[in-house]
Design a protein around this motif. Structure first.
Motif, PDB file in Angstrom:
ATOM      1  N   ARG A 167       0.833  -1.204   0.000  1.00 14.57           N
ATOM      2  CA  ARG A 167       0.000   0.000   0.000  1.00 14.57           C
ATOM      3  C   ARG A 167       0.871   1.259   0.000  1.00 14.57           C
ATOM      4  NH1 ARG A 167      -4.886   1.365  -1.711  1.00 14.57           N
ATOM      5  NH2 ARG A 167      -5.652   3.121  -0.541  1.00 14.57           N
TER       6      ARG A 167
ATOM      7  N   TYR B 221       2.252   1.638  -3.510  1.00 17.77           N
ATOM      8  CA  TYR B 221       1.187   2.091  -4.414  1.00 17.77           C
ATOM      9  C   TYR B 221       0.885   3.577  -4.215  1.00 17.77           C
ATOM     10  CZ  TYR B 221      -3.455   2.589  -6.432  1.00 17.77           C
ATOM     11  OH  TYR B 221      -4.526   3.020  -7.150  1.00 17.77           O
ATOM     12  N   THR B 222       0.779   4.002  -2.953  1.00 21.55           N
ATOM     13  CA  THR B 222       0.453   5.391  -2.656  1.00 21.55           C
ATOM     14  C   THR B 222       1.564   6.334  -3.099  1.00 21.55           C
ATOM     15  OG1 THR B 222      -0.850   4.668  -0.762  1.00 21.55           O
ATOM     16  CG2 THR B 222      -0.221   6.984  -0.824  1.00 21.55           C
TER      17      THR B 222
ATOM     18  N   GLY C 249       3.772   5.695  -5.369  1.00 18.37           N
ATOM     19  CA  GLY C 249       3.836   5.622  -6.828  1.00 18.37           C
ATOM     20  C   GLY C 249       2.832   6.554  -7.481  1.00 18.37           C
ATOM     21  N   LYS C 250       1.655   6.684  -6.868  1.00 14.71           N
ATOM     22  CA  LYS C 250       0.648   7.608  -7.392  1.00 14.71           C
ATOM     23  C   LYS C 250       1.089   9.064  -7.229  1.00 14.71           C
ATOM     24  CE  LYS C 250      -3.608   7.202  -6.363  1.00 14.71           C
ATOM     25  NZ  LYS C 250      -4.892   6.952  -5.679  1.00 14.71           N
ATOM     26  N   ARG C 251       1.942   9.325  -6.268  1.00 12.18           N
ATOM     27  CA  ARG C 251       2.396  10.688  -6.010  1.00 12.18           C
ATOM     28  C   ARG C 251       3.593  11.082  -6.872  1.00 12.18           C
ATOM     29  NH1 ARG C 251      -1.350  12.486  -2.597  1.00 12.18           N
ATOM     30  NH2 ARG C 251      -1.806  11.150  -0.844  1.00 12.18           N
ATOM     31  N   GLY C 252       4.054  10.181  -7.744  1.00  9.46           N
ATOM     32  CA  GLY C 252       5.115  10.540  -8.673  1.00  9.46           C
ATOM     33  C   GLY C 252       6.456   9.885  -8.414  1.00  9.46           C
TER      34      GLY C 252
ATOM     35  N   ASN D  99       9.183   6.714  -8.221  1.00  2.74           N
ATOM     36  CA  ASN D  99       9.459   5.558  -9.068  1.00  2.74           C
ATOM     37  C   ASN D  99       8.987   4.295  -8.347  1.00  2.74           C
ATOM     38  OD1 ASN D  99      10.425   3.609 -10.759  1.00  2.74           O
ATOM     39  ND2 ASN D  99      12.505   4.420 -10.848  1.00  2.74           N
ATOM     40  N   GLU D 100       7.944   3.661  -8.902  1.00  2.97           N
ATOM     41  CA  GLU D 100       7.331   2.503  -8.242  1.00  2.97           C
ATOM     42  C   GLU D 100       8.260   1.288  -8.223  1.00  2.97           C
ATOM     43  OE1 GLU D 100       2.977   0.628  -8.407  1.00  2.97           O
ATOM     44  OE2 GLU D 100       3.142   2.591  -9.348  1.00  2.97           O
TER      45      GLU D 100
END
Length: 90
Positions: free
Chosen positions: A30, A33-34, A36-39, A41-42
């Motif tokens: 989680r 994921y969070t 990664g959504k904020r920019g 590098n996932e």
């Protein structure tokens, strides 16, 4: 001023180490994921938090999203389980 910045960096590094080592897999996924959504590098975050970035059998979701041949083979996580034997004295 510099001392506060250095202490803040040390605390952040300690928090990242704790998160990567002791948090449950679902929480770490989680976080990845969070962020990664904020920019961020996932792929790097997944490697840092020791999670699978892409899904599959090792993502904690079971074998519903992979073929039967890949679920039958043991992974590193299943071959290195340790057993603690308890001797009950009555």
């Amino acid at each position: 001023m510099w001392q506060q910045i250095i202490v803040a960096v040390i605390v952040l590094v300690a928090l990242m180490h704790f998160s990567a080592k002791y948090l449950p897999l679902a929480w770490r996924q989680r976080i990845v994921y969070t962020l990664g959504k904020r920019g961020f590098n996932e792929a790097r975050l997944a490697k840092l938090f020791k999670t699978n970035g892409g899904g599959g059998c090792g993502d904690g979701g079971g074998c519903s999203n992979c073929g039967p041949s890949s679920c039958d083979t043991p992974t590193d996580a299943t071959t290195h389980k340790r057993v603690i034997k308890l001797h009950v004295q009555r």
